[in-house]
Design a protein around this motif. Structure first.
Motif, PDB file in Angstrom:
ATOM      1  N   PRO A 181       0.829  -1.211   0.000  1.00 46.47           N
ATOM      2  CA  PRO A 181       0.000   0.000   0.000  1.00 46.47           C
ATOM      3  C   PRO A 181       0.859   1.255   0.000  1.00 46.47           C
ATOM      4  N   GLU A 182       0.392   2.287  -0.692  1.00 41.91           N
ATOM      5  CA  GLU A 182       1.190   3.479  -0.990  1.00 41.91           C
ATOM      6  C   GLU A 182       1.903   4.047   0.220  1.00 41.91           C
ATOM      7  N   GLU A 183       1.204   4.234   1.333  1.00 41.48           N
ATOM      8  CA  GLU A 183       1.787   4.900   2.495  1.00 41.48           C
ATOM      9  C   GLU A 183       2.402   3.928   3.493  1.00 41.48           C
ATOM     10  N   LEU A 209       4.455   3.330  -8.835  1.00 42.74           N
ATOM     11  CA  LEU A 209       3.206   3.422  -8.083  1.00 42.74           C
ATOM     12  C   LEU A 209       2.066   3.183  -9.059  1.00 42.74           C
ATOM     13  N   ARG A 233       7.883   8.896  -5.571  1.00 44.60           N
ATOM     14  CA  ARG A 233       7.331  10.173  -5.144  1.00 44.60           C
ATOM     15  C   ARG A 233       7.838  11.328  -5.989  1.00 44.60           C
ATOM     16  N   THR A 292       4.941  12.232 -11.733  1.00 45.25           N
ATOM     17  CA  THR A 292       3.510  12.082 -11.937  1.00 45.25           C
ATOM     18  C   THR A 292       3.254  11.925 -13.430  1.00 45.25           C
ATOM     19  N   GLU A 345      -2.297   2.108  -9.663  1.00 45.50           N
ATOM     20  CA  GLU A 345      -3.642   2.189  -9.088  1.00 45.50           C
ATOM     21  C   GLU A 345      -4.495   1.096  -9.709  1.00 45.50           C
ATOM     22  N   ASP A 400      12.183  -3.201  -5.123  1.00 45.57           N
ATOM     23  CA  ASP A 400      11.241  -2.094  -5.274  1.00 45.57           C
ATOM     24  C   ASP A 400      11.554  -1.386  -6.592  1.00 45.57           C
ATOM     25  N   ARG A 427      -3.927   2.136  -4.194  1.00 48.59           N
ATOM     26  CA  ARG A 427      -2.653   2.512  -4.810  1.00 48.59           C
ATOM     27  C   ARG A 427      -1.536   1.745  -4.124  1.00 48.59           C
ATOM     28  N   TYR A 428      -0.640   1.198  -4.937  1.00 49.63           N
ATOM     29  CA  TYR A 428       0.357   0.290  -4.402  1.00 49.63           C
ATOM     30  C   TYR A 428       1.720   0.489  -5.062  1.00 49.63           C
ATOM     31  N   ARG A 429       2.777   0.273  -4.278  1.00 51.89           N
ATOM     32  CA  ARG A 429       4.118   0.139  -4.814  1.00 51.89           C
ATOM     33  C   ARG A 429       4.314  -1.310  -5.215  1.00 51.89           C
TER      34      ARG A 429
END
Length: 218
Positions: A8-10, A47, A67, A70, A49, A43, A28-30
């Motif tokens: 999960p993203e966070e 990112l 991060r 975009t 969705e 990793d 949203r996932y890494r």
């Protein structure tokens, strides 16, 4: 030959990774990759969705690289593009924001540019000048703007104290000073942002769309 895991993203704890059958629509996932070539829970800094499912297989779309990137329509905006564009604006016009953030507004198909400039309102033409600078530094962005896939950016003037308030909110949440990093590019506003938005000053009479010098209206 490979296994995909999703974080999960966070979430920072890799013990909470999920396999594809546990993903949720809208989540949203890494992406972590383990492969026969020797990679183990690597990793890849993507990112994604989840937009739906085909039977039990999740359908996903790429959002950005980690991060620092975009992408609304494939323009792959990197934070370095934003920094370079703002530096070019500062060099060419003398305008320098105390703090700024580019926010990818997916619903509106545009970038919202949050800028705090002390006690002055940014000139109404500043968004167009930044738009031109972005087009010079990101050719994919320029193509998307010419085709109309991306709309013109929207300038959001922020009241003085915005940057300090964002920093304080991070500290209040328990984040240490050394862990805080200002986000110049994001896919969503910071929760603090909405409290500091202020209206733009009216466009001066006779101002051109690409003025070489900016006069700041108080």
């Amino acid at each position: 030959s490979c296994v995909f895991e999703f974080l999960p993203e966070e979430e920072a704890d890799t013990s909470t990774t999920l396999l594809c059958d546990k993903l949720e629509e809208g989540g949203r996932y890494r992406v972590l990759l383990t492969a026969a070539n020797g990679l183990y829970r690597y990793d890849i800094n993507d990112l994604i969705e989840v937009t739906g499912f085909h039977h039990r297989c999740p359908l996903v779309r790429f959002l950005r690289k980690g991060r620092d990137m975009t992408s609304i329509t494939g323009e792959k905006m990197h934070v370095n593009h934003c920094l370079s564009a703002m530096q070019a604006v500062a060099d060419g016009t003398g305008f320098s924001a105390r703090a700024f953030r580019f926010v990818a507004n997916i619903r509106a198909n545009r970038y919202d540019i949050y800028a705090e400039s002390g006690n002055s309102h940014p000139h109404p033409d500043l968004a167009e000048i930044i738009d031109s600078a972005l087009s010079r530094h990101n050719l994919e962005y320029a193509k998307k703007r010419r085709s109309g896939q991306l709309r013109a950016p929207n300038l959001v003037a922020m009241r003085p104290g915005w940057a300090d308030a964002v920093c304080r909110a991070a500290a209040d949440s328990g984040r240490r000073d050394i862990e805080f990093k200002w986000r110049h590019l994001s896919d969503q506003p910071d929760p603090v942002d909405r409290n500091f938005v202020r209206p733009l000053a009216p466009r001066p009479a006779g101002a051109g769309a690409h003025a070489s010098r900016l006069s700041l209206a108080s």
